[in-house]
Design an enzyme around this catalytic site. Structure first.
Site, short mmCIF file in Angstrom:
data_model
loop_
_atom_site.label_atom_id
_atom_site.label_comp_id
_atom_site.label_asym_id
_atom_site.label_seq_id
_atom_site.Cartn_x
_atom_site.Cartn_y
_atom_site.Cartn_z
N LYS A 122 -5.53 9.32 4.40
CA LYS A 122 -5.86 9.61 2.65
C LYS A 122 -7.11 8.68 1.56
O LYS A 122 -7.15 6.92 2.07
CB LYS A 122 -4.07 9.30 2.65
CG LYS A 122 -3.48 9.82 1.28
CD LYS A 122 -2.05 9.68 1.59
CE LYS A 122 -1.77 9.98 0.29
NZ LYS A 122 -0.26 9.45 0.20
O1 G3P Z 1 2.62 9.68 -1.57
C1 G3P Z 1 2.84 9.78 -2.79
C2 G3P Z 1 3.66 10.08 -3.79
O2 G3P Z 1 4.62 10.79 -3.17
C3 G3P Z 1 4.94 8.64 -3.93
O3 G3P Z 1 5.26 9.20 -5.10
O4 G3P Z 1 7.66 8.44 -6.33
O5 G3P Z 1 5.68 6.51 -5.84
O6 G3P Z 1 5.65 8.31 -7.14
P1 G3P Z 1 6.26 8.36 -6.21
#
Ligand code: G3P
Length: 217
Positions: free
Chosen positions: A83
């Site tokens: 990633k």
């Molecule tokens: O892994 C990346 C993403 O899904 C992060 O989500 O909830 O931290 O915006 P969030």
């Protein structure tokens, strides 16, 4: 649509993978920090639980170090997807890793033109952050639809991985907009099974069945 879990919690991953509905896992540096264990150990363990793609994120900001980190992460198991952030250096590293045959998930995507560049860089996955866009007053699911249209216009095979999902509506919107995959936090995934009418209907069926005095087994 493929369902990935957005988690580094191996206990939760093992539990939910047992449903047979989990196609892959995504992690990020915040989730690894939350796990409180060495990253390489956690990723190796996850790769042993789920056969599908497991995203492991680099932490360098320059392309050269991203490449070194990415190659190391890719060496953990054949199903690791590296990633990389959607920066100029991230896409430079993406193009090189893709040339080497390493699958890349380009993350922190907030615009359709960023997604276009990631596809040109050979990304296997693009991760638009729909929840964070909504938080920002923008239309997260709308971005998925825009990227779908652009990728279809040119036949890019980069898979759209809807990320930053906060609720079942985000999952539905991503599916309707044509996302190839959605990465879902375990707490949100658990809510997807539920509907009050399912519970009510099942109670009624089982209460009627009990009155018959029968058993299937
Ligand atoms: O892994 C990346 C993403 O899904 C992060 O989500 O909830 O931290 O915006 P969030």
């Amino acid at each position: 649509m493929q369902i990935f879990l957005d988690s580094s919690d191996t206990t939760q991953i093992r539990d939910l993978a047992a449903t047979g509905l989990v196609d892959g896992i995504t992690t990020n540096p915040s989730l690894i920090a939350k796990a409180g264990r060495p990253m390489l150990e956690v990723i190796a363990e996850i790769c042993g639980i789920v056969e599908g793609p497991i995203s492991a994120e680099v932490v360098a900001k320059d392309a050269k170090t991203m490449l070194a980190e990415g190659r190391k992460l890719a060496g953990i198991a054949p199903n690791v997807v590296v990633k990389l952030p959607l920066t100029r250096d991230g896409l430079t590293a993406c193009a090189e890793l893709a040339r080497e045959g390493i699958n890349v998930n380009v993350t922190l995507c907030f615009s359709a033109v960023q997604a276009l560049l990631a596809a040109k860089a050979g990304a296997a996955y693009i991760s638009p952050f729909i929840g964070r866009l909504d938080d920002h007053g923008a239309d997260g699911v709308g971005l998925i639809a825009d990227i779908r249209a652009i990728y279809d216009n040119y036949g890019y095979d980069t898979e759209i991985l809807a990320a930053s999902i906060r609720n079942a509506e985000h999952v539905k919107g991503s599916a309707l907009a044509g996302a190839d995959c959605a990465t879902i936090p375990p707490e949100v995934f658990s809510t997807l099974f539920k509907h009050p009418l399912t519970d009510k209907g099942l109670d009624q069926f089982l209460s009627d069945w009990a009155k018959t005095g029968q058993s299937i087994l």
